[in-house]
Design a protein around this motif. Sequence first.
Motif, PDB file in Angstrom:
ATOM      1  N   GLY A   1       2.904  -0.154   5.476  1.00 33.92           N
ATOM      2  CA  GLY A   1       1.897  -0.927   4.920  1.00 33.92           C
ATOM      3  C   GLY A   1       2.419  -2.333   4.418  1.00 33.92           C
ATOM      4  O   GLY A   1       1.535  -3.213   4.337  1.00 33.92           O
ATOM      5  N   LEU A   2       3.319  -2.286   3.818  1.00 36.40           N
ATOM      6  CA  LEU A   2       4.101  -3.451   3.487  1.00 36.40           C
ATOM      7  C   LEU A   2       4.526  -4.385   4.178  1.00 36.40           C
ATOM      8  O   LEU A   2       4.001  -5.694   4.003  1.00 36.40           O
ATOM      9  N   VAL A   3       4.992  -3.988   5.267  1.00 39.14           N
ATOM     10  CA  VAL A   3       5.158  -5.036   6.584  1.00 39.14           C
ATOM     11  C   VAL A   3       3.836  -5.522   6.909  1.00 39.14           C
ATOM     12  O   VAL A   3       3.805  -6.907   7.180  1.00 39.14           O
TER      13      VAL A   3
ATOM     14  N   VAL B   1      11.630  -6.115   5.203  1.00 43.93           N
ATOM     15  CA  VAL B   1      10.912  -5.349   4.327  1.00 43.93           C
ATOM     16  C   VAL B   1      10.420  -3.698   4.690  1.00 43.93           C
ATOM     17  O   VAL B   1      10.650  -2.761   4.042  1.00 43.93           O
TER      18      VAL B   1
ATOM     19  N   GLY C   1       1.153  -6.371   4.953  1.00 45.45           N
ATOM     20  CA  GLY C   1       0.809  -6.960   4.087  1.00 45.45           C
ATOM     21  C   GLY C   1       1.754  -8.247   3.936  1.00 45.45           C
ATOM     22  O   GLY C   1       1.058  -9.436   4.006  1.00 45.45           O
ATOM     23  N   VAL C   2       2.867  -8.124   4.173  1.00 48.56           N
ATOM     24  CA  VAL C   2       3.710  -9.517   4.216  1.00 48.56           C
ATOM     25  C   VAL C   2       3.424 -10.265   5.421  1.00 48.56           C
ATOM     26  O   VAL C   2       3.503 -11.503   5.292  1.00 48.56           O
TER      27      VAL C   2
ATOM     28  N   VAL D   1       4.674   3.864   3.758  1.00 45.40           N
ATOM     29  CA  VAL D   1       4.430   2.743   2.796  1.00 45.40           C
ATOM     30  C   VAL D   1       5.001   1.484   3.294  1.00 45.40           C
ATOM     31  O   VAL D   1       4.618   0.390   3.068  1.00 45.40           O
ATOM     32  N   ALA D   2       6.127   1.749   3.662  1.00 45.36           N
ATOM     33  CA  ALA D   2       6.872   0.614   4.389  1.00 45.36           C
ATOM     34  C   ALA D   2       6.140  -0.162   5.440  1.00 45.36           C
ATOM     35  O   ALA D   2       6.006  -1.529   5.489  1.00 45.36           O
TER      36      ALA D   2
ATOM     37  N   TRP E   1      -0.353   0.176  12.064  1.00 49.90           N
ATOM     38  CA  TRP E   1       0.230   1.022  11.021  1.00 49.90           C
ATOM     39  C   TRP E   1       0.729   2.102  11.622  1.00 49.90           C
ATOM     40  O   TRP E   1       1.792   2.220  11.172  1.00 49.90           O
TER      41      TRP E   1
END
Length: 242
Positions: free
Chosen positions: A63-65, A51, A67-68, A60-61, A122
């Motif tokens: 934040g995605l990490v 991800v 979340g995942v 953004v990446a 983060w």
Amino acid sequence: MRQNDIMGDVAGALRLLTRLPLPHSAHIPGPGAAWAWPLVGVVVGGIAALVAMVPVGAGVAAGLVLGVQAMLTGAMHEDGLADTADGLWGGWDKARRLAIMKDSHIGTYGVMALLVVGLVRWSALVAVIGAGAWWGVVVVAVVSRAPMAVLMAAMESARGAGLAHAVGMVPRPSAGVAVLIAVGFALTLGAAGVWLLVCVGAVVLALARVAQAKIGGQTGDICGASQQLAEAAGLVVLATLV
């Protein structure tokens, strides 16, 4: 240990520590299977690293990490962190602290813990992703899950009930294997890996000392908090040294 036992322990660890859609199994690993908990980090960290490679910018990446990872684990470690903060700092005696930790509601200390630790994770991830240190994300995921086995081997159950009590006291040899796995992965990063181990060890030791003083042992929430704090410490080390 037979190959079937090894695979059963790994599968059991994945069922315990993730929400992955694994097939049901009659094999229920005992506390001796805790050696496999760091290997869960290979799966969670590996998916997180993929991800992190998405070309959407490091912020953004990152934040995605986060979340995942929370979705993969059912946010169980984040929940443990929040309950630990609420309980250890919101109660005046052991009984009240344990009662607060068991309560599903979140308090001010829990919110602040999630906010501060989340921001640290983060921010560090932004630097790690920006440096292209994808493997470091996997290593931190592995190392951060070993302290749970160590705490459950070295400390008594404070509550006498709950997930940690149900799993049982982890045999020290199993905790030792978990540590060896974590050390092996960390050393692939060279000197940064050594510092990662030192900082993670210091943070977890501090948590253990506070938990022992305030509630007389460990709980599932304490173990979950150890993962979150260890991950934050590990990512900070990588962000500083990569």
